[in-house]
Motif scaffolding. Structure first.
Motif, PDB file in Angstrom:
ATOM      1  N   THR A 194       8.136 -43.593  13.937  1.00 15.08           N
ATOM      2  CA  THR A 194       8.628 -42.272  13.550  1.00 15.08           C
ATOM      3  C   THR A 194       9.984 -41.950  14.159  1.00 15.08           C
ATOM      4  N   ALA A 195      10.178 -42.259  15.436  1.00 14.21           N
ATOM      5  CA  ALA A 195      11.449 -41.930  16.085  1.00 14.21           C
ATOM      6  C   ALA A 195      12.601 -42.691  15.427  1.00 14.21           C
ATOM      7  N   ASN A 196      12.432 -43.971  15.145  1.00  9.60           N
ATOM      8  CA  ASN A 196      13.472 -44.749  14.487  1.00  9.60           C
ATOM      9  C   ASN A 196      13.801 -44.194  13.105  1.00  9.60           C
ATOM     10  N   TRP A 197      12.752 -43.907  12.349  1.00 11.40           N
ATOM     11  CA  TRP A 197      12.922 -43.346  11.003  1.00 11.40           C
ATOM     12  C   TRP A 197      13.684 -42.022  11.051  1.00 11.40           C
ATOM     13  N   ALA A 198      13.287 -41.125  11.964  1.00 12.31           N
ATOM     14  CA  ALA A 198      13.919 -39.817  12.056  1.00 12.31           C
ATOM     15  C   ALA A 198      15.377 -39.919  12.505  1.00 12.31           C
ATOM     16  N   MET A 199      15.655 -40.807  13.448  1.00  9.83           N
ATOM     17  CA  MET A 199      17.024 -40.942  13.933  1.00  9.83           C
ATOM     18  C   MET A 199      17.947 -41.525  12.862  1.00  9.83           C
ATOM     19  N   LYS A 200      17.449 -42.451  12.064  1.00 10.66           N
ATOM     20  CA  LYS A 200      18.255 -42.992  10.969  1.00 10.66           C
ATOM     21  C   LYS A 200      18.555 -41.906   9.941  1.00 10.66           C
ATOM     22  N   LYS A 201      17.565 -41.080   9.638  1.00 10.77           N
ATOM     23  CA  LYS A 201      17.777 -39.956   8.723  1.00 10.77           C
ATOM     24  C   LYS A 201      18.836 -39.012   9.279  1.00 10.77           C
ATOM     25  N   PHE A 202      18.723 -38.702  10.559  1.00 11.62           N
ATOM     26  CA  PHE A 202      19.658 -37.774  11.177  1.00 11.62           C
ATOM     27  C   PHE A 202      21.080 -38.325  11.165  1.00 11.62           C
ATOM     28  N   MET A 203      21.237 -39.593  11.504  1.00 17.68           N
ATOM     29  CA  MET A 203      22.562 -40.199  11.573  1.00 17.68           C
ATOM     30  C   MET A 203      23.216 -40.313  10.196  1.00 17.68           C
ATOM     31  N   LYS A 204      22.413 -40.274   9.137  1.00 20.16           N
ATOM     32  CA  LYS A 204      22.954 -40.278   7.772  1.00 20.16           C
ATOM     33  C   LYS A 204      23.208 -38.855   7.261  1.00 20.16           C
ATOM     34  N   GLY A 205      22.948 -37.842   8.114  1.00 18.17           N
ATOM     35  CA  GLY A 205      23.148 -36.464   7.708  1.00 18.17           C
ATOM     36  C   GLY A 205      21.995 -35.865   6.932  1.00 18.17           C
ATOM     37  N   SER A 206      20.828 -36.506   6.995  1.00 12.46           N
ATOM     38  CA  SER A 206      19.659 -36.035   6.239  1.00 12.46           C
ATOM     39  C   SER A 206      18.513 -35.651   7.162  1.00 12.46           C
ATOM     40  N   GLY A 207      18.841 -35.100   8.319  1.00 11.07           N
ATOM     41  CA  GLY A 207      17.807 -34.757   9.291  1.00 11.07           C
ATOM     42  C   GLY A 207      16.759 -33.809   8.762  1.00 11.07           C
ATOM     43  N   ILE A 208      17.149 -32.907   7.868  1.00  7.35           N
ATOM     44  CA  ILE A 208      16.198 -31.908   7.364  1.00  7.35           C
ATOM     45  C   ILE A 208      15.064 -32.578   6.593  1.00  7.35           C
ATOM     46  N   GLN A 209      15.262 -33.801   6.117  1.00  5.36           N
ATOM     47  CA  GLN A 209      14.205 -34.517   5.399  1.00  5.36           C
ATOM     48  C   GLN A 209      13.062 -34.933   6.316  1.00  5.36           C
ATOM     49  N   THR A 210      13.273 -34.838   7.625  1.00  6.16           N
ATOM     50  CA  THR A 210      12.201 -35.170   8.572  1.00  6.16           C
ATOM     51  C   THR A 210      11.318 -33.969   8.886  1.00  6.16           C
ATOM     52  N   LEU A 211      11.658 -32.796   8.370  1.00  6.26           N
ATOM     53  CA  LEU A 211      10.905 -31.583   8.698  1.00  6.26           C
ATOM     54  C   LEU A 211       9.458 -31.696   8.254  1.00  6.26           C
ATOM     55  N   ASP A 212       8.549 -31.286   9.104  1.00  7.66           N
ATOM     56  CA  ASP A 212       7.122 -31.220   8.788  1.00  7.66           C
ATOM     57  C   ASP A 212       6.940 -30.491   7.454  1.00  7.66           C
ATOM     58  N   PRO A 213       6.268 -31.107   6.492  1.00  9.52           N
ATOM     59  CA  PRO A 213       6.082 -30.453   5.188  1.00  9.52           C
ATOM     60  C   PRO A 213       5.301 -29.147   5.273  1.00  9.52           C
ATOM     61  N   ASN A 214       4.645 -28.890   6.375  1.00 11.57           N
ATOM     62  CA  ASN A 214       3.945 -27.613   6.540  1.00 11.57           C
ATOM     63  C   ASN A 214       4.901 -26.462   6.853  1.00 11.57           C
ATOM     64  N   LEU A 215       6.161 -26.773   7.138  1.00  8.26           N
ATOM     65  CA  LEU A 215       7.155 -25.749   7.479  1.00  8.26           C
ATOM     66  C   LEU A 215       8.131 -25.569   6.324  1.00  8.26           C
ATOM     67  N   GLN A 216       8.631 -24.348   6.185  1.00  4.86           N
ATOM     68  CA  GLN A 216       9.549 -24.025   5.099  1.00  4.86           C
ATOM     69  C   GLN A 216      10.991 -24.094   5.569  1.00  4.86           C
ATOM     70  N   PRO A 217      11.861 -24.809   4.843  1.00  7.86           N
ATOM     71  CA  PRO A 217      13.278 -24.848   5.217  1.00  7.86           C
ATOM     72  C   PRO A 217      13.926 -23.474   5.076  1.00  7.86           C
ATOM     73  N   SER A 218      14.907 -23.199   5.901  1.00  9.63           N
ATOM     74  CA  SER A 218      15.713 -21.987   5.836  1.00  9.63           C
ATOM     75  C   SER A 218      16.980 -22.258   6.627  1.00  9.63           C
ATOM     76  N   LEU A 219      17.913 -21.339   6.612  1.00 13.09           N
ATOM     77  CA  LEU A 219      19.145 -21.511   7.374  1.00 13.09           C
ATOM     78  C   LEU A 219      18.834 -21.717   8.853  1.00 13.09           C
ATOM     79  N   ALA A 220      17.962 -20.863   9.411  1.00 13.06           N
ATOM     80  CA  ALA A 220      17.621 -20.954  10.834  1.00 13.06           C
ATOM     81  C   ALA A 220      16.839 -22.229  11.126  1.00 13.06           C
ATOM     82  N   THR A 221      15.895 -22.579  10.227  1.00 13.91           N
ATOM     83  CA  THR A 221      15.099 -23.793  10.410  1.00 13.91           C
ATOM     84  C   THR A 221      15.984 -25.031  10.390  1.00 13.91           C
ATOM     85  N   ASN A 222      16.887 -25.096   9.428  1.00 15.17           N
ATOM     86  CA  ASN A 222      17.786 -26.248   9.326  1.00 15.17           C
ATOM     87  C   ASN A 222      18.623 -26.409  10.582  1.00 15.17           C
TER      88      ASN A 222
END
Length: 426
Positions: free
Chosen positions: A342-370
């Motif tokens: 999980t840590a490797n997967w999340a860090m690769k997402k973050f380094m590509k600028g897609s960190g928000i794609q790692t957000l727990d699906p139980n949580l809703q995205p928003s400006l503050a959440t992002n």
């Protein structure tokens, strides 16, 4: 009937004074601030690029510190001495490092409770399975009510042919718990050795583990604001262990199943069976030792060199930060190959600028959440650096998380004052 439990010893004056220092922080200015305004991807990627790309890693460039880490309210307290098997000298706790809930003066000192095996058997109803609240590699934990009404947790060490390891973990845990006291650490009440029984009696924390909450086994889903508060609580606890306990302590098993939550969702770090304590006199910065910990959280440098340092806890904390954001376990064997760690997967997402794609699906995205997701993943990237020198100290992690919380609240406040554009009056 067994003999009364031997308390962890009387107090003796602490002759030497540990000089004030941050043993794990080479330079506070060498760790970039999450809120520095620079491109977070480039800052964090430089810190640990060798983990996921080229082996040539560069240290992050210096920036100014953000808000200093401060204890909200502190009170000094006396620690107890170690057990008869390994005495630990007690001293008055530094007020800066001792967080309390304001009632420490009315409580017994850690480890002062005296119990007999008969009292333990009555309190646990002969270790009834109905009172079992946890089970791990080193033993089973039971909820128990003492004769005076006090509710406690009783950890019963496993019995097997190889008792030397269990004995070592038992002695290690009681010696460590005896010399610490902090709002975000589980508190020792007492212990008992009776024939082949090894029992540790600690504070009962009623709301299960963080892992249970992330797995939605405790009902209500943890909101992101609560997860941020939990991260701050854990950062405070580990900072205390590293910097403000009588001797520096490395926990060695920071993970979501060792973080207990109170009814109001405050975090308490538990399970000190693997903890390692440095004596002040040795002034050691590392120690060669057998690798202990949990797969998915283990510091790769520690695995490679057998050199344990406080930065090993920092690495585990980085994994925990990813758990808090994603809700995933550190190792997910049923997922696709590139998502199993999980840590490797999340860090690769973050380094590509897609960190928000790692957000727990139980949580809703928003400006503050992002915003929070990006900042927490940026800090996680620094904590997960392949070498200890590139990781921040736990004190620095706490400072950064305080700043993230402050900025997050400001964003939430501005959102409340300014409704969505489609709802504004023109």
């Amino acid at each position: 009937m067994g003999n009364p439990a031997t308390p962890l010893g009387g107090r003796s004056p602490f002759d030497g004074r540990r000089r004030r220092r941050d043993s794990c922080d080479a330079s506070r200015s060498s760790t970039p601030s999450v809120s520095s305004g620079r491109n977070p991807v480039s800052i964090a990627a430089r810190a640990i690029s060798s983990c996921f790309g080229s082996p040539e890693a560069r240290s992050p460039s210096p920036t100014d510190d953000s808000e200093d880490f401060k204890a909200p309210y502190v009170t000094p307290s006396l620690s107890t001495q170690g057990s008869s098997h390994g005495s630990l000298q007690g001293s008055r706790r530094r007020s800066m490092g001792m967080h309390t809930d304001g009632s420490s003066h009315s409580r017994h000192q850690p480890g002062a409770m005296r119990l007999t095996i008969t009292e333990i058997m009555m309190a646990t109803k002969n270790f009834s399975p109905s009172l079992m609240i946890g089970q791990g590699g080193s033993g089973t934990v039971y909820k128990a009510q003492l004769a005076d009404g006090t509710v406690v947790a009783v950890k019963r060490a496993k019995k097997n042919a190889n008792n030397s390891r269990m004995d070592a973990e038992f002695q290690n845990e009681i010696q460590t718990l005896a010399c610490i006291e902090h709002l975000n650490l589980v508190r020792l009440h007492g212990f008992l050795e009776h024939q082949d029984e090894r029992l540790v009696v600690v504070e009962y924390v009623p709301n299960g583990t963080l892992r249970e909450h992330l797995d939605c086994q405790r009902g209500k889903i943890l909101e992101l604001a609560t997860r941020l508060e939990i991260a701050i609580d854990v950062a405070h606890a580990i900072t205390y262990l590293h910097m403000y306990s009588d001797n520096p302590i490395i926990h060695r098993d920071i993970k979501s199943s060792n973080i207990l939550l109170t009814d109001n969702l405050r975090a308490k770090v538990a399970d000190f069976g693997f903890a390692r304590l440095f004596m002040v006199e040795s002034d050691a910065t590392h120690v060669s030792t057998q690798v202990k910990g949990t797969a998915g959280y283990l510091d790769p440098e520690y695995l490679r060199t057998y050199q344990l340092t406080v930065k090993s806890d920092v690495y585990s904390f980085g994994v925990l930060l990813v758990e808090l954001v994603s809700g995933r376990r550190p190792i997910e064997p049923r997922r696709e190959l590139n998502e199993r760690l999980t840590a490797n997967w999340a860090m690769k997402k973050f380094m590509k600028g897609s960190g928000i794609q790692t957000l727990d699906p139980n949580l809703q995205p928003s400006l503050a959440t992002n915003f929070v997701v990006e900042k927490i993943l940026e800090l996680a990237l620094l904590c997960l650096a392949p070498t200890k020198k590139s990781r921040p100290s736990m004190r620095r992690c706490a400072e950064i998380l305080w700043t993230v919380r402050k900025d997050y609240r400001e964003i939430l406040s501005s959102d409340l004052h300014f409704p969505p554009s489609g709802q504004r009056n023109h």
